[in-house]
Design a protein around this motif. Sequence first.
Motif, PDB file in Angstrom:
ATOM      1  N   ARG A 419       0.641  -1.211   0.137  1.00  0.00           N
ATOM      2  CA  ARG A 419      -0.428  -0.087  -0.549  1.00  0.00           C
ATOM      3  C   ARG A 419       1.152   1.069   0.188  1.00  0.00           C
ATOM      4  NH1 ARG A 419      -5.502  -0.238   0.960  1.00  0.00           N
ATOM      5  NH2 ARG A 419      -5.964   2.375   1.228  1.00  0.00           N
ATOM      6  N   ILE A 420       2.054   1.380   0.432  1.00  0.00           N
ATOM      7  CA  ILE A 420       2.320   1.866   0.359  1.00  0.00           C
ATOM      8  C   ILE A 420       3.114   2.455  -0.863  1.00  0.00           C
ATOM      9  CG2 ILE A 420       4.582   3.316   1.970  1.00  0.00           C
ATOM     10  CD1 ILE A 420       3.792   1.776   4.452  1.00  0.00           C
ATOM     11  N   TYR A 421       3.827   1.608  -0.703  1.00  0.00           N
ATOM     12  CA  TYR A 421       4.652   1.477  -1.944  1.00  0.00           C
ATOM     13  C   TYR A 421       3.933   2.405  -3.492  1.00  0.00           C
ATOM     14  CZ  TYR A 421       7.724  -0.882  -6.406  1.00  0.00           C
ATOM     15  OH  TYR A 421       8.467  -1.517  -7.369  1.00  0.00           O
ATOM     16  N   ARG A 422       2.799   1.965  -4.172  1.00  0.00           N
ATOM     17  CA  ARG A 422       1.837   1.767  -5.036  1.00  0.00           C
ATOM     18  C   ARG A 422       2.098   3.692  -5.440  1.00  0.00           C
ATOM     19  NH1 ARG A 422      -3.737   2.356  -2.277  1.00  0.00           N
ATOM     20  NH2 ARG A 422      -3.509   2.904  -0.844  1.00  0.00           N
ATOM     21  N   VAL A 423       1.879   4.160  -3.545  1.00  0.00           N
ATOM     22  CA  VAL A 423       1.708   5.510  -3.955  1.00  0.00           C
ATOM     23  C   VAL A 423       3.444   6.073  -3.866  1.00  0.00           C
ATOM     24  CG1 VAL A 423       0.972   7.710  -2.541  1.00  0.00           C
ATOM     25  CG2 VAL A 423      -0.329   5.765  -2.184  1.00  0.00           C
ATOM     26  N   GLY A 424       4.376   5.408  -3.234  1.00  0.00           N
ATOM     27  CA  GLY A 424       5.512   6.271  -2.516  1.00  0.00           C
ATOM     28  C   GLY A 424       6.225   5.969  -4.271  1.00  0.00           C
ATOM     29  N   LYS A 431       8.844  15.244   0.337  1.00  0.00           N
ATOM     30  CA  LYS A 431       9.417  15.496   1.714  1.00  0.00           C
ATOM     31  C   LYS A 431       8.304  14.350   2.399  1.00  0.00           C
ATOM     32  CE  LYS A 431      12.758  16.796   5.058  1.00  0.00           C
ATOM     33  NZ  LYS A 431      13.607  15.780   4.612  1.00  0.00           N
ATOM     34  N   VAL A 432       9.033  13.162   2.952  1.00  0.00           N
ATOM     35  CA  VAL A 432       8.568  12.274   3.723  1.00  0.00           C
ATOM     36  C   VAL A 432       8.465  11.829   4.569  1.00  0.00           C
ATOM     37  CG1 VAL A 432       8.065  10.248   3.487  1.00  0.00           C
ATOM     38  CG2 VAL A 432       8.267  11.061   0.984  1.00  0.00           C
ATOM     39  N   ASN A 433       7.405  12.133   5.806  1.00  0.00           N
ATOM     40  CA  ASN A 433       7.644  11.387   7.077  1.00  0.00           C
ATOM     41  C   ASN A 433       7.365  10.624   7.430  1.00  0.00           C
ATOM     42  OD1 ASN A 433       5.631  12.581   7.713  1.00  0.00           O
ATOM     43  ND2 ASN A 433       6.861  14.445   7.850  1.00  0.00           N
ATOM     44  N   TYR A 434       7.342  10.048   8.456  1.00  0.00           N
ATOM     45  CA  TYR A 434       6.721   8.959   9.456  1.00  0.00           C
ATOM     46  C   TYR A 434       4.431   9.530   8.810  1.00  0.00           C
ATOM     47  CZ  TYR A 434      10.009   6.303  10.993  1.00  0.00           C
ATOM     48  OH  TYR A 434      11.112   5.375  10.752  1.00  0.00           O
ATOM     49  N   LYS A 435       4.257   9.879   9.228  1.00  0.00           N
ATOM     50  CA  LYS A 435       2.688  11.165   8.879  1.00  0.00           C
ATOM     51  C   LYS A 435       2.482  10.823   7.430  1.00  0.00           C
ATOM     52  CE  LYS A 435       0.456  14.878  10.001  1.00  0.00           C
ATOM     53  NZ  LYS A 435       0.848  16.649  10.848  1.00  0.00           N
ATOM     54  N   VAL A 436       3.902  10.789   6.642  1.00  0.00           N
ATOM     55  CA  VAL A 436       2.958  11.010   4.875  1.00  0.00           C
ATOM     56  C   VAL A 436       3.148   9.827   5.140  1.00  0.00           C
ATOM     57  CG1 VAL A 436       4.283  11.245   2.807  1.00  0.00           C
ATOM     58  CG2 VAL A 436       4.507  12.808   4.291  1.00  0.00           C
ATOM     59  N   LEU A 437       4.186   8.723   5.415  1.00  0.00           N
ATOM     60  CA  LEU A 437       3.613   7.053   5.112  1.00  0.00           C
ATOM     61  C   LEU A 437       2.185   6.593   5.459  1.00  0.00           C
ATOM     62  CD1 LEU A 437       7.528   5.703   6.266  1.00  0.00           C
ATOM     63  CD2 LEU A 437       6.217   6.097   3.480  1.00  0.00           C
ATOM     64  N   VAL A 438       1.457   7.269   6.724  1.00  0.00           N
ATOM     65  CA  VAL A 438       0.362   6.471   7.280  1.00  0.00           C
ATOM     66  C   VAL A 438      -0.534   6.744   6.577  1.00  0.00           C
ATOM     67  CG1 VAL A 438      -0.879   6.781   9.370  1.00  0.00           C
ATOM     68  CG2 VAL A 438       1.265   6.323   9.862  1.00  0.00           C
ATOM     69  N   LYS A 439      -0.204   8.464   5.722  1.00  0.00           N
ATOM     70  CA  LYS A 439      -1.488   8.415   4.672  1.00  0.00           C
ATOM     71  C   LYS A 439      -1.594   8.009   3.545  1.00  0.00           C
ATOM     72  CE  LYS A 439      -1.419  13.006   2.613  1.00  0.00           C
ATOM     73  NZ  LYS A 439      -1.166  14.515   2.792  1.00  0.00           N
ATOM     74  N   TRP A 440      -0.630   7.661   3.062  1.00  0.00           N
ATOM     75  CA  TRP A 440      -0.284   6.930   1.632  1.00  0.00           C
ATOM     76  C   TRP A 440      -0.822   5.622   2.460  1.00  0.00           C
ATOM     77  CZ3 TRP A 440       5.363   7.592  -0.001  1.00  0.00           C
ATOM     78  CH2 TRP A 440       5.646   8.603  -0.291  1.00  0.00           C
ATOM     79  N   PHE A 441      -1.109   4.996   3.317  1.00  0.00           N
ATOM     80  CA  PHE A 441      -1.225   4.190   3.803  1.00  0.00           C
ATOM     81  C   PHE A 441      -2.690   3.509   4.016  1.00  0.00           C
ATOM     82  CE2 PHE A 441      -2.974   1.256   6.910  1.00  0.00           C
ATOM     83  CZ  PHE A 441      -2.052  -0.598   6.568  1.00  0.00           C
ATOM     84  N   LEU A 442      -2.915   4.262   4.469  1.00  0.00           N
ATOM     85  CA  LEU A 442      -4.096   5.047   4.547  1.00  0.00           C
ATOM     86  C   LEU A 442      -5.249   4.937   2.838  1.00  0.00           C
ATOM     87  CD1 LEU A 442      -4.823   6.343   7.915  1.00  0.00           C
ATOM     88  CD2 LEU A 442      -5.366   4.243   6.943  1.00  0.00           C
ATOM     89  N   GLN A 443      -4.663   5.481   2.109  1.00  0.00           N
ATOM     90  CA  GLN A 443      -4.839   6.331   0.756  1.00  0.00           C
ATOM     91  C   GLN A 443      -6.065   4.945   0.034  1.00  0.00           C
ATOM     92  OE1 GLN A 443      -2.812   8.133  -2.565  1.00  0.00           O
ATOM     93  NE2 GLN A 443      -2.421   9.537  -1.065  1.00  0.00           N
ATOM     94  N   LYS A 444      -7.287   5.666  -0.705  1.00  0.00           N
ATOM     95  CA  LYS A 444      -7.855   4.991  -1.284  1.00  0.00           C
ATOM     96  C   LYS A 444      -7.628   4.250  -2.499  1.00  0.00           C
ATOM     97  CE  LYS A 444     -11.463   7.691  -1.145  1.00  0.00           C
ATOM     98  NZ  LYS A 444     -12.542   7.870  -1.982  1.00  0.00           N
ATOM     99  N   ASN A 445      -7.256   3.610  -2.984  1.00  0.00           N
ATOM    100  CA  ASN A 445      -6.423   2.852  -4.693  1.00  0.00           C
ATOM    101  C   ASN A 445      -6.800   3.286  -5.667  1.00  0.00           C
ATOM    102  OD1 ASN A 445      -4.768   1.907  -6.050  1.00  0.00           O
ATOM    103  ND2 ASN A 445      -5.257  -0.199  -5.701  1.00  0.00           N
TER     104      ASN A 445
ATOM    105  N   ILE B  52      -2.453   3.354 -13.741  1.00  0.00           N
ATOM    106  CA  ILE B  52      -2.098   3.635 -12.999  1.00  0.00           C
ATOM    107  C   ILE B  52      -2.203   3.777 -11.228  1.00  0.00           C
ATOM    108  CG2 ILE B  52       0.132   5.070 -12.498  1.00  0.00           C
ATOM    109  CD1 ILE B  52       1.053   5.281 -14.752  1.00  0.00           C
ATOM    110  N   ILE B  53      -3.191   4.962 -12.116  1.00  0.00           N
ATOM    111  CA  ILE B  53      -4.242   4.860 -10.206  1.00  0.00           C
ATOM    112  C   ILE B  53      -5.544   5.242 -10.466  1.00  0.00           C
ATOM    113  CG2 ILE B  53      -2.784   6.659  -9.219  1.00  0.00           C
ATOM    114  CD1 ILE B  53      -4.118   9.292  -9.941  1.00  0.00           C
ATOM    115  N   ASN B  54      -6.313   5.195  -9.382  1.00  0.00           N
ATOM    116  CA  ASN B  54      -7.821   4.539 -10.030  1.00  0.00           C
ATOM    117  C   ASN B  54      -8.314   6.023  -9.382  1.00  0.00           C
ATOM    118  OD1 ASN B  54      -7.119   1.820 -10.263  1.00  0.00           O
ATOM    119  ND2 ASN B  54      -8.242   1.162  -8.199  1.00  0.00           N
ATOM    120  N   ALA B  55      -9.376   6.345 -10.318  1.00  0.00           N
ATOM    121  CA  ALA B  55     -10.254   7.546 -10.116  1.00  0.00           C
ATOM    122  C   ALA B  55     -11.526   6.995  -8.271  1.00  0.00           C
ATOM    123  CB  ALA B  55     -11.338   8.015 -11.519  1.00  0.00           C
TER     124      ALA B  55
END
Lengths: 445, 313
Positions: A419-424, A431-445, B52-55
């Motif tokens: 989940r982190i990888y697909r955004v990262g 500028k990435v910190n742990y908060k950003v990582l959590v945000k990426w993790f939670l981000q919808k696909n 690559i990303i989803n809407a």
Amino acid sequence: MNKVWLIIQREFLNRVQKKSFLITTILVPLIFPAIIGGLVFFMVKEAESAKPDVVEVLDETGRFQFEDTRRFTIVNVSGPIEVAKKAYQMTKHFGLLHIPATDINNPTGITFYSRESQSIEKISELKRTINDKVKDFKMEQYNVDKETLKSIRSTDVGIAEISLSDSGEEKSSNTGILYGTGMALGILIYMFVLIYGIQIMQGVIDEKTSKVVEVIVSSVKPFQLMLGKIVGIASVGLVQFLIWIILITTVTSSVLGYFGMKMPQQQAMEQVTKNMDEETAQDVMKQAPTTPQSPEFLNNLSQIPFVKVALIFLFYFLGGYLLYGALFAAVGSAVDSIQESQQFQFPITLPLLIGYMGLFMFVLRDPHGTVSFWLSIIPFTSPVAMVGRIAYEVPLWQLLLSMALLILGFILTTWIAGRIYRVGILMTGTKVNYKVLVKWFLQKN
Amino acid sequence: MQALTTKGITKRYGTHTALEGVDITVPTQSIYGLLGPNGAGKTTLIRIINQIINADEGDIMVFGEKLTPRHVEVIGYLPEERGLYKRLKVGEQLLYLAQLKGLSRSEALNRIRTWLDRFQIRDWAQKKVEDLSKGMAQKVQFISTVLHEPRLIILDEPFSGFDPVNAELITQEILRLKENGSTIIFSTHRMETVESLCDQIALINKSKKILEGSKKEVKQQFKTNSYRVEHRGAFQLQTGNYHVVKQKPLEEDHFESTIKMEDNSSPNLLLQELINRTEVFRFEQHLPTMSEIFIRLVKAEGDEALLKHLQES
């Protein structure tokens, strides 16, 4: 699936076709025996050429009569001490031992003069020599004769170790072999996970900074790319490992064979067989009724079920690698350079390091203790800790629990990392910190 | 059949909305320009089409079918950020990328040969990408985009970073691919590229589509009913029907005037009016350029900062 296979192949070939792979794969098995051989050579050379040190002894009690040893040549000098000291300084002798007129049963004020501070080894040998003498004096006072004294001195008790399984089956065990096996396997897993984990991270960073990743993820899912990379690099590791084992074994045995020596195992085995007289043979038979004919050493080796250990080792080898590999991939996706990765690498390498240190501090010393148990159950430390324990008998339920948790563990880390990888991988210059990582993790696909 | 239609594409990142209800329709075998300033959401839309990303919301149809992962094989994508594996040889690289797009090994090898010959770079197949110049790498990258003969080719800012020679080469290739039946979508923030190449355009600003249509339609829609006239000697014309908006001297005693005409007149009447006053060398309807249209639209929305940026650039 077909595409993951393509990625695995590519990652594998990319690394295996490199000159550096060929060089490390061939040189390491040559370099290690060379280094070990070199060290042994110099050690033997030095031991042979070392002359015994001359120790001057000023014995005011007149009772200590030291004999020359392999290390020391004794020269008795006469006092008083001030004169002896002056005389000593004129010589090139190793040192001057002064034993003042004292109660020989409880001597005090013994002094050793020397030019430089001496190695602990030499001083303790000197101490031991004096102590032995004092013990002899005491023994004599109790009217112990010389013969008895000699027999007391030469006592060396061995303990036969037999582990009793639940079914009442007896197995003789040799803690030394188990310790060595556990340590070697634990270190191997630690190194493998760390070295190849960092390779995964480097690979991800390369793809990200060269921007090729966007082209790739327009053809495959980021998760497929991550998985393909992790598995591809694992296969490089396994192949390299296999080649090393084969090469090291062949090179070592042929080199030793050339010098007319045998492999350590063979040597030890022959030693055991040769030295065995009737009496000890009977002892062995008593100790190990299940395999009465085999010599003790062979018996000890055969107590480690090689196939079982090898399979379990392979499981933890791969399990640990997959668990940490996914996390290394996630770190690689989050940063733009290897320098930046430091801050995120630390929390990953920490549990690995805990497992590694735990191996020496707990697992090998007390393989069945509480701490060892937990270290070998928790997925982050279990790959290193459990292989440290497997040579010792590990209850089946513990092994199964640990394996199940490790599988769950790597599924979990792979999921999180994915989940982190697909955004990262598509984020550069952030500028990435742990908060950003959590945000990426939670981000919808 | 349309090559691509999107309906109500919306994408949010936290509180930031990257795209909001974007509908676009791309006719088959057209060159479709996706225009808009940097940060408008073009790349986000392109990444969504490339899966690559989803809407968050919205539907996408490709050649009449709902977009699914197997459609990666009919789409070719050149990202704005170009990149190849540096340590890989050109041939291996193209083979790998083509195989990931679903080509068989032998088919891929055949086409790689054809393309390397077409660009006259056959000797490069054994070179590593890191040993290529930037222009050479760009050619390789373009080949990797079209190697699997995609019916839909998506180029994100294709002309940024290309040197003029390569840009011309790519332009010719785009036209040739269109002739052969492909549909091409490209994004750009440089309006002038659109004028020559596109059949269809869409304008995206601040995450919304604000305009779409064929280039001709759009220009007609925004025409101001003004005419450009090249003539000898200056003159005045401020009647009820015609105003000279601008008159600038050309060389010698030639001038170019921009004349705005009221709706109740016609070009012929204007020409008659002019002939009485001056000698006419050239007379043409003045259609707005894309960047003029864009500036007008942005002006209407009152985005002062962006307007300033556009006028300066």
